[in-house]
Motif scaffolding. Structure first.
Motif, PDB file in Angstrom:
ATOM      1  N   MET A 146      13.590  13.409  -2.495  1.00  0.00           N
ATOM      2  CA  MET A 146      14.740  12.812  -1.814  1.00  0.00           C
ATOM      3  C   MET A 146      15.183  11.518  -2.487  1.00  0.00           C
ATOM      4  N   MET A 147      14.226  10.749  -3.003  1.00  0.00           N
ATOM      5  CA  MET A 147      14.575   9.488  -3.659  1.00  0.00           C
ATOM      6  C   MET A 147      15.353   9.699  -4.947  1.00  0.00           C
ATOM      7  N   LYS A 148      15.289  10.882  -5.499  1.00  0.00           N
ATOM      8  CA  LYS A 148      16.033  11.183  -6.730  1.00  0.00           C
ATOM      9  C   LYS A 148      17.505  11.457  -6.461  1.00  0.00           C
ATOM     10  N   GLU A 149      17.856  11.634  -5.186  1.00  0.00           N
ATOM     11  CA  GLU A 149      19.232  11.979  -4.824  1.00  0.00           C
ATOM     12  C   GLU A 149      20.012  10.726  -4.411  1.00  0.00           C
ATOM     13  N   PRO A 150      20.956  10.269  -5.235  1.00  0.00           N
ATOM     14  CA  PRO A 150      21.701   9.039  -4.912  1.00  0.00           C
ATOM     15  C   PRO A 150      22.539   9.136  -3.650  1.00  0.00           C
ATOM     16  N   SER A 151      22.896  10.356  -3.229  1.00  0.00           N
ATOM     17  CA  SER A 151      23.717  10.499  -2.028  1.00  0.00           C
ATOM     18  C   SER A 151      22.933  10.212  -0.742  1.00  0.00           C
ATOM     19  N   ILE A 152      21.610  10.299  -0.819  1.00  0.00           N
ATOM     20  CA  ILE A 152      20.780   9.951   0.342  1.00  0.00           C
ATOM     21  C   ILE A 152      20.557   8.443   0.302  1.00  0.00           C
ATOM     22  N   LYS A 153      21.213   7.732   1.185  1.00  0.00           N
ATOM     23  CA  LYS A 153      21.271   6.265   1.097  1.00  0.00           C
ATOM     24  C   LYS A 153      19.997   5.573   1.539  1.00  0.00           C
ATOM     25  N   VAL A 154      19.315   6.135   2.525  1.00  0.00           N
ATOM     26  CA  VAL A 154      18.116   5.478   3.059  1.00  0.00           C
ATOM     27  C   VAL A 154      16.963   6.474   3.087  1.00  0.00           C
ATOM     28  N   VAL A 155      15.946   6.217   2.272  1.00  0.00           N
ATOM     29  CA  VAL A 155      14.701   6.978   2.338  1.00  0.00           C
ATOM     30  C   VAL A 155      13.630   6.020   2.838  1.00  0.00           C
ATOM     31  N   GLN A 156      13.143   6.281   4.026  1.00  0.00           N
ATOM     32  CA  GLN A 156      12.247   5.350   4.721  1.00  0.00           C
ATOM     33  C   GLN A 156      10.942   6.041   5.088  1.00  0.00           C
ATOM     34  N   VAL A 157       9.860   5.301   4.963  1.00  0.00           N
ATOM     35  CA  VAL A 157       8.571   5.748   5.491  1.00  0.00           C
ATOM     36  C   VAL A 157       8.327   5.008   6.799  1.00  0.00           C
ATOM     37  N   THR A 158       7.887   5.743   7.817  1.00  0.00           N
ATOM     38  CA  THR A 158       7.514   5.131   9.090  1.00  0.00           C
ATOM     39  C   THR A 158       6.021   5.316   9.315  1.00  0.00           C
ATOM     40  N   THR A 159       5.356   4.231   9.669  1.00  0.00           N
ATOM     41  CA  THR A 159       3.918   4.262   9.940  1.00  0.00           C
ATOM     42  C   THR A 159       3.651   3.819  11.366  1.00  0.00           C
ATOM     43  N   CYS A 160       2.946   4.660  12.122  1.00  0.00           N
ATOM     44  CA  CYS A 160       2.528   4.318  13.483  1.00  0.00           C
ATOM     45  C   CYS A 160       1.160   3.641  13.385  1.00  0.00           C
ATOM     46  N   VAL A 161       1.141   2.340  13.557  1.00  0.00           N
ATOM     47  CA  VAL A 161      -0.099   1.578  13.372  1.00  0.00           C
ATOM     48  C   VAL A 161      -1.000   1.741  14.587  1.00  0.00           C
ATOM     49  N   ASN A 162      -2.261   2.041  14.331  1.00  0.00           N
ATOM     50  CA  ASN A 162      -3.251   2.230  15.388  1.00  0.00           C
ATOM     51  C   ASN A 162      -4.620   1.800  14.862  1.00  0.00           C
TER      52      ASN A 162
END
Length: 385
Positions: free
Chosen positions: A165-181
């Protein structure tokens, strides 16, 4: 910020929220595509899994909601973000057909996914339907993540999907979400270095809340000291400025902490600017809020979504929507407002999370410093006389 300006700021924020509640302009709509999921996460707020859901909304029913918004004469679809969620939304075979239709109508959209089904074909469909943003869950290093989500062998596939997904410039936001526990809080630094090495631009950190499955897995919930460790970690990474690291939308942590980890004050927008269509068609607030019958506002199978949004939702658009005597008497009330709606205990009428409970010592010290300052000022005035 001195006491005078802090009090003035609290009053301004309180008035701002009142105006928000009055305007209630929809700008974010969650569509819960399904409760089916290919993971069994220990913290899942919706307790998703192998759900055989006979009343799952159809694509035609979703089309009708989108058309109602477009034809309302009130809302511009280009200004309403569709947040696609589940369950795991990618298990729906017609998901991209639905989103192609939403795209043609002008809606921007993003998705929250566990990332396990992302491959070259899925990414092609994301690009084709003009996906704006994606948030992929990674909850620690390989062993921790796979144990937490109960899917052995999934970690590398998820990382590969992120890279695609990061290789695709049309995808503006590539985010990782971490649930901290408790199981991953000691891995935050290593996970940070891993994400840096992958050149991930955005990292969203949230805490596991005592809802859904996490209520039965309270051994994973953070205590006050661990939350403070998490906050310090976010602060440090924001100063390093190598990646956008921020805390999610849930929970008031105190004026100073909120600005440090979010760069904006805490406001729970659900029911005010945020709505959701649940997988059974119910018209609701944030999907993480407990699905009590008295909180459901309608159903798309019998109601026009826009009419429900405009004429109902009244219980969510009052300053006392999450309130009890203790909260109302609290010095933080105007900023906190009873904290996030999804962790309000409606049966007991109290918040499941409270910054003052987590940070008792911090608030005690703050209060003592304020009292000391007042005594000093009083002595100065007395001496001047």
């Amino acid at each position: 910020m001195n006491d005078k300006y802090l009090e003035e700021y609290k009053n301004q924020m309180y008035e701002y929220k009142k105006q928000l509640y009055k305007d209630h302009h929809l700008n974010s709509l969650f569509i819960e595509m399904t409760l089916r999921c290919n993971a069994r996460c220990e913290h899942c707020g919706s307790s998703c899994g192998d759900v055989i859901q006979k009343d799952e909304i159809t694509k035609e029913e979703i089309y009708k909601v989108l058309e109602d918004i477009c034809n309302s004469g009130i809302y511009d679809p280009r200004k309403i973000m569709l947040n696609i969620t589940g369950g795991e939304p990618l298990v729906r075979k017609d998901m991209f057909e639905i989103l192609a239709y939403a795209d043609r109508l002008g809606f921007p959209w993003g998705i929250t996914t566990n990332g396990m089904l992302i491959d070259e074909e899925v990414v092609k469909n994301m690009v084709k339907t003009h996906m704006y943003s994606v948030s992929v869950s990674i909850d620690g290093l390989k062993e921790t993540h796979e144990n937490f989500r109960k899917v052995p062998g999934s970690y590398e596939k998820i990382l590969k999907g992120i890279e695609l997904m990061m290789k695709e410039p049309s995808i503006k936001v590539v985010q990782v979400t971490t649930c901290v526990n408790k199981k991953n809080i000691n891995e935050l630094e290593e996970l940070y270095q891993l994400l840096l090495s992958k050149k991930v631009p955005y990292w969203r950190i949230v805490t596991v809340d005592p809802i859904g499955r996490a209520k039965d897995n309270d051994d994973i919930l953070l205590n006050g000291e661990e939350i403070k460790r998490m906050v310090r970690f976010i602060r440090e990474k924001q100063i390093e400025n190598k990646m956008v690291v921020s805390y999610g939308c849930g929970h008031y942590f105190g004026f100073n902490m909120d600005y440090d980890i979010r760069n904006h004050p805490f406001i729970c927008y659900t029911g005010v600017n945020v709505a959701s269509i649940l997988s059974n068609g119910d018209i609701f607030v944030c999907p993480d809020v407990k699905r009590l019958p008295e909180l459901i506002q309608g159903n798309i199978r019998k109601d026009n979504f826009v009419e429900v949004w405009e004429k109902k939702f009244k219980i969510f658009r009052t300053m006392n929507r999450t309130c009890n005597k203790k909260c109302k008497a609290c010095s933080e009330w105007k900023l906190c407002g009873g904290d996030a709606l999804h962790t309000w205990d409606f049966e007991e009428n109290k918040p499941l999370m409270c910054s003052k409970e987590y940070f008792k010592e911090d608030y005690r010290i703050q209060k003592e410093l304020q009292n000391r300052k007042k005594r000093q000022e009083a002595r100065k005035k007395k001496k001047a006389k």
